[in-house]
Scaffold this motif. Structure first.
Motif, PDB file in Angstrom:
ATOM      1  N   LEU A   1     -15.419  27.685   8.953  1.00 46.12           N
ATOM      2  CA  LEU A   1     -14.189  27.944   8.211  1.00 46.12           C
ATOM      3  C   LEU A   1     -12.975  27.435   8.974  1.00 46.12           C
ATOM      4  N   VAL A   2     -12.902  27.717  10.257  1.00 40.97           N
ATOM      5  CA  VAL A   2     -11.753  27.253  11.044  1.00 40.97           C
ATOM      6  C   VAL A   2     -11.704  25.726  11.069  1.00 40.97           C
ATOM      7  N   ASP A   3     -12.839  25.075  11.244  1.00 39.65           N
ATOM      8  CA  ASP A   3     -12.866  23.606  11.204  1.00 39.65           C
ATOM      9  C   ASP A   3     -12.404  23.091   9.847  1.00 39.65           C
ATOM     10  N   ALA A   4     -12.821  23.781   8.766  1.00 36.26           N
ATOM     11  CA  ALA A   4     -12.422  23.364   7.418  1.00 36.26           C
ATOM     12  C   ALA A   4     -10.917  23.507   7.227  1.00 36.26           C
TER      13      ALA A   4
ATOM     14  N   THR B   1      -8.599  20.260   6.579  1.00 34.52           N
ATOM     15  CA  THR B   1      -7.930  20.200   5.281  1.00 34.52           C
ATOM     16  C   THR B   1      -6.418  20.189   5.434  1.00 34.52           C
ATOM     17  N   VAL B   2      -5.888  21.050   6.299  1.00 33.75           N
ATOM     18  CA  VAL B   2      -4.441  21.096   6.491  1.00 33.75           C
ATOM     19  C   VAL B   2      -3.946  19.797   7.125  1.00 33.75           C
ATOM     20  N   ALA B   3      -4.698  19.274   8.077  1.00 34.62           N
ATOM     21  CA  ALA B   3      -4.286  18.020   8.716  1.00 34.62           C
ATOM     22  C   ALA B   3      -4.298  16.870   7.725  1.00 34.62           C
ATOM     23  N   GLY B   4      -5.245  16.912   6.775  1.00 38.78           N
ATOM     24  CA  GLY B   4      -5.351  15.838   5.802  1.00 38.78           C
ATOM     25  C   GLY B   4      -4.384  15.953   4.654  1.00 38.78           C
TER      26      GLY B   4
ATOM     27  N   ILE C   1     -13.180  38.271  12.635  1.00 36.13           N
ATOM     28  CA  ILE C   1     -12.426  37.422  11.708  1.00 36.13           C
ATOM     29  C   ILE C   1     -11.001  37.224  12.212  1.00 36.13           C
ATOM     30  N   ARG C   2     -10.358  38.318  12.603  1.00 36.19           N
ATOM     31  CA  ARG C   2      -8.984  38.191  13.100  1.00 36.19           C
ATOM     32  C   ARG C   2      -8.945  37.342  14.367  1.00 36.19           C
ATOM     33  N   GLY C   3      -9.927  37.524  15.227  1.00 38.30           N
ATOM     34  CA  GLY C   3      -9.942  36.771  16.469  1.00 38.30           C
ATOM     35  C   GLY C   3     -10.033  35.271  16.260  1.00 38.30           C
ATOM     36  N   ARG C   4     -10.721  34.840  15.208  1.00 38.82           N
ATOM     37  CA  ARG C   4     -10.860  33.401  14.935  1.00 38.82           C
ATOM     38  C   ARG C   4      -9.716  32.859  14.081  1.00 38.82           C
ATOM     39  N   LEU C   5      -9.182  33.680  13.159  1.00 37.67           N
ATOM     40  CA  LEU C   5      -8.213  33.158  12.204  1.00 37.67           C
ATOM     41  C   LEU C   5      -6.758  33.365  12.612  1.00 37.67           C
ATOM     42  N   GLU C   6      -6.444  34.456  13.287  1.00 34.39           N
ATOM     43  CA  GLU C   6      -5.031  34.718  13.586  1.00 34.39           C
ATOM     44  C   GLU C   6      -4.382  33.656  14.465  1.00 34.39           C
ATOM     45  N   PRO C   7      -5.097  33.007  15.397  1.00 30.13           N
ATOM     46  CA  PRO C   7      -4.454  31.909  16.147  1.00 30.13           C
ATOM     47  C   PRO C   7      -3.963  30.765  15.253  1.00 30.13           C
ATOM     48  N   LEU C   8      -4.522  30.648  14.053  1.00 33.20           N
ATOM     49  CA  LEU C   8      -4.083  29.586  13.149  1.00 33.20           C
ATOM     50  C   LEU C   8      -2.663  29.809  12.640  1.00 33.20           C
ATOM     51  N   LEU C   9      -2.179  31.055  12.708  1.00 31.94           N
ATOM     52  CA  LEU C   9      -0.807  31.331  12.271  1.00 31.94           C
ATOM     53  C   LEU C   9       0.202  30.550  13.116  1.00 31.94           C
ATOM     54  N   ALA C  10      -0.059  30.419  14.390  1.00 34.98           N
ATOM     55  CA  ALA C  10       0.829  29.650  15.270  1.00 34.98           C
ATOM     56  C   ALA C  10       0.545  28.161  15.203  1.00 34.98           C
TER      57      ALA C  10
END
Length: 458
Positions: A433-436, A440-443, A348-357
């Motif tokens: 989840l990452v795609d969502a 969503t954030v881009a939209g 989970i951390r490996g997929r989600l933590e890059p989204l912080l940047a």
């Protein structure tokens, strides 16, 4: 075709979500069930594997909710099923307060042996998480002779009148249901993202105790990781500080592990991460493997302070639920399980933590083990962005991944996959989840698809 044969290709969608049969059943529900019951995703489940849920339209969904941390060993675990089926053949109920049965004792023994601390313990079994909380308060009051109860901000403890008074979140849990019991005082939480330094928080808690009187409080009730409050992991030193304060003032420290316990965080109990031993520890949700069961386990001298007949309940420690719990314990005793939970956290951390940047509205990735969360908030102000959390959750649902939201402001996505989830299935769910999140954030706010509200079931 067996559901297991499709496991590597899930989610497997044959209709839109919800499908036509689920929609028809949902319409029937509206004519039969009180409108007071909410729903996260209006699909009707017909079958399950340990990683997925299969609805009446044949859609196979990835389960990242576990029935709000209830089906931690999977919604169709063979050990649980076999034990319950065997007990059904013998008898379904006698009421333990009328005639006894062995399963109740065996569950109590396991909890006495496996909860933190080497002191002598006793256990009482009940039905729901809220019952466990209320009985813990009763036991603490009987032991101390005091009435007051301390709880922390953003806490969630249940839906009964007392536990609603102990719960912080107003809507939907408390709206229109008051007045609530008195003798409940709320103190600050050590939220690393939004809170004050731990020393200041602990000083404020002591000040509250002194203001009410050193002998005013029977119990201090705390979640080692908050559930509905947003999966908040308290700042280091907070739980040990509460342990010291409770000891100093003769207050019973009650650790509510209803959502965080029984392997969910990579330890059997989340409080073990902090090395804190409760006077009373509460379990439910995962305890019964899907059947209603809860427990209060604690120091023998505290548990035995209640007079005979003072604890109980018609369905408390039902024999079917006790057998389910014994099946859960067999899974938890597998030496490979807790390392598997650590791998879930790493994935989970490996997929989600890059989204912080990548996105400044992704405020924090937090949690432990298979109890993880992503919070959405505006940068700088940390103003909650519930629109993003709900938009992400709705996009996941449409793509066949069951997620939940939480947090006082509904701006947190919480992930509660089964501890036994197939790692390839988890990876597929995290990709969606990452795609969502990205879409969503881009939209922006207009991309929100739905406004679903999750409900904690403690």
């Amino acid at each position: 075709m067996s559901p297991y044969s499709r496991l590597m290709t899930v989610p497997h969608l044959v209709t839109e979500i919800p499908g036509p049969r689920s929609r028809r059943l949902h319409d029937e529900r509206g004519q039969a069930v009180s409108a007071g019951f909410g729903v996260t995703l209006p699909v009707f489940i017909a079958d399950a594997t340990e990683s997925t849920l299969i609805d009446v339209d044949g859609n196979e969904l990835i389960d990242l909710a576990s029935g709000i941390a209830v089906t931690s060993v999977g919604a169709a675990n063979p050990r649980v099923r076999e034990r319950v089926a065997a007990q059904v053949e013998r008898f379904t109920h006698t009421c333990f307060m009328v005639t006894e049965y062995e399963g109740f004792v065996r569950v109590a023994q396991w909890l006495n042996d496996h909860t933190p601390g080497i002191h002598e313990k006793r256990t009482g079994l009940f039905t729901t998480g809220a019952e466990a909380v209320e009985n813990a308060v009763k036991i603490a009051r009987a032991h101390t002779g005091r009435a007051g109860v301390l709880v922390v901000d953003e806490a969630y403890h249940g839906r009964s009148l007392l536990t609603m008074a102990m719960t912080a979140k107003e809507h939907p849990y408390k709206t229109s249901f008051g007045p609530f019991p008195a003798d409940v005082a709320r103190v600050p939480n050590a939220n690393p993202l939004r809170g004050r330094p731990v020393a200041d928080v602990l000083a404020a808690i002591e000040q509250t105790i002194r203001e009410h009187g050193a002998d005013a409080f029977s119990a201090l009730v705390v979640e080692p990781i908050q559930g509905e409050g947003g999966f908040v992991v308290p700042a280091p030193g907070f739980l040990p500080g509460l342990r010291e304060i409770a000891y100093r003032y003769g207050i019973v420290l009650v650790i509510d592990e209803i959502q965080s316990g029984l392997g969910r965080t990579g330890q059997l109990f989340a409080s073990e991460h902090e090395g804190v031993v409760a006077d009373l520890i509460l379990t439910a949700k995962a305890l019964g493997g899907g059947l209603p069961l809860s427990a209060v386990t604690g120091r023998a001298e505290i548990m035995d302070a209640v007079h005979p007949g003072g604890l109980g309940g018609t369905y408390a420690g039902n024999p079917l639920a006790c057998e389910a719990a014994l099946g859960v314990f067999e899974v938890l005793e597998d030496p490979g399980l807790l390392p598997r939970v650590a791998r879930i956290e790493g994935a989970i951390r490996g997929r989600l933590e890059p989204l912080l940047a990548e996105f400044d509205v992704v405020a924090e990735i937090r949690g432990r083990g298979a109890m993880m969360a992503v919070e959405f908030a505006d940068p700088g102000t940390l103003a909650p962005r519930s629109d993003l959390a709900q938009g992400v959750s709705a996009a996941c649902h449409a793509a066949g991944v069951l997620t939940l939201t939480c947090g006082t402001y509904g701006n947190v996505i919480r992930l509660l996959p089964p501890l036994v989830i197939d790692e390839a299935v988890l990876a597929a769910g995290l990709d969606i989840l990452v795609d969502a999140i990205r879409s969503t954030v881009a939209g922006g706010p207009d991309s929100t698809i739905a406004d679903a509200t999750e409900e904690d079931a403690a």
